[in-house]
Design a protein around this motif. Structure first.
Motif: not given
Length: 327
Positions: A61-70
């Motif tokens: 989930a945090t990896a997905g949020l990281s991609l969203l941030s990028y």
């Protein structure tokens, strides 16, 4: 003007340069001292255990949020595309932005924010002056949102301050109010300035319009909030989100001030100093190590592959977009 014709720095400038180096060295030494002192008290077996026990679904989930941030950061360069009117394709603009952001936060602004932007946009046919305008817009976007968000949190007293901290709660509130005022002043200049173009050290700065300035503030604020949300989730949603976000913002500016790539050590030192009394040290460090993995290292690996693809396309002549710049 050649380098030999450049005016020599004044005595005041030389003194300030020396003082700045001394202050940075002193701050870095303090960070090292705090880390070494705290490292001797940490149960590293517990840190490893906490990392191993991190829920894989949480990491995903945090990896997905990281991609969203990028993806949000990618909008900075898309705004630059609109702002300068260049014709580099959207997909290539996004890839350039993502590569530069990953390299910037891991290796420093000179590598990612400056060096790679000039190289990749130059390969796409843009002139250095256009790249400079894109880069300056991205910098203004990133820090305008930081000033607004961080200033609001500091002024509201939502960031924990250790007892005896040299700034103190009142000092941090004053700094926060000044930050908010600076962000609003930027918005006011963009909205009401009659002189739209200023020259700073030989660079022409054209102020964006009101809508773009509001978009800058919104996108940057969203990006910083996403980063804080990722850390908060990895901490098990304790303590509350806003104090964690505030501590992250302090760590970000501290890491920028000492020019440490990826804020290595600085991030940990600030979190330990401000949240060490609320979260067990082994849990705090485990969460920060996981954050580095999902937000720094994994995207850097993807960015390195993307950069390799762009280089190979150029080397083998598969770059139809790389035509003489029209801007």
């Amino acid at each position: 003007m050649s380098t030999s014709d450049a005016p020599a720095p004044s005595a005041r400038q030389r003194r300030w340069a020396i003082a700045k180096r001394v202050l940075v060295a002193a701050f870095l030494a303090l960070v090292v001292f705090l880390l070494v002192r705290h490292a001797s008290t940490v149960d590293w077996e517990e840190v490893g255990k906490a990392l191993r026990e991190t829920d894989p679904l949480l990491l995903a989930a945090t990896a997905g949020l990281s991609l969203l941030s990028y993806g949000v950061y990618c909008m900075f360069d898309l705004m630059g595309r609109h702002y300068t009117g260049h014709h580099v394709p959207v997909w290539r603009t996004c890839m350039t932005s993502l590569v530069c952001y990953a390299f910037t936060i891991n290796l420093g602004a000179l590598v990612g924010g400056v060096g790679l932007r000039y190289r990749l946009y130059g390969r796409a046919g843009l002139k250095p002056a256009t790249v400079s305008r894109i880069m300056m817009l991205a910098v203004f976007t990133n820090w305008s949102g930081y000033l607004l968000l961080g200033g609001a949190l500091f002024a509201a007293g939502l960031v924990p301050t250790p007892e005896g901290w040299f700034i103190g709660d009142i000092g941090l509130r004053v700094i926060g109010a000044a930050m908010v005022a600076t962000a609003l002043a930027y918005l006011g200049v963009c909205a009401f300035a009659r002189r739209r173009t200023w020259h700073v050290r030989g660079h022409a700065v054209e102020w964006p319009g009101t809508r773009m300035a509001l978009l800058q503030l919104g996108l940057s604020t969203a990006n910083w909030m996403l980063m804080g949300f990722i850390v908060w989730l990895l901490l098990g949603r304790e303590p509350q989100y806003l104090p964690v976000l505030g501590v992250l913002l302090i760590a970000a500016i501290a890491g920028t001030a000492v020019h440490v790539p990826a804020g290595l050590g600085v991030l940990e030192a600030v979190f330990i100093a401000l949240l060490g009394g609320q979260v067990p040290s082994h849990e705090l460090l485990a969460a920060l190590f996981a954050y580095r993995g999902v937000y720094y290292l994994a995207p850097l690996c993807l960015a390195a592959l993307a950069y390799l693809v762009l280089e190979l396309r150029h080397r083998h002549g598969r770059d139809p977009e790389a035509e003489p710049a029209r801007t």
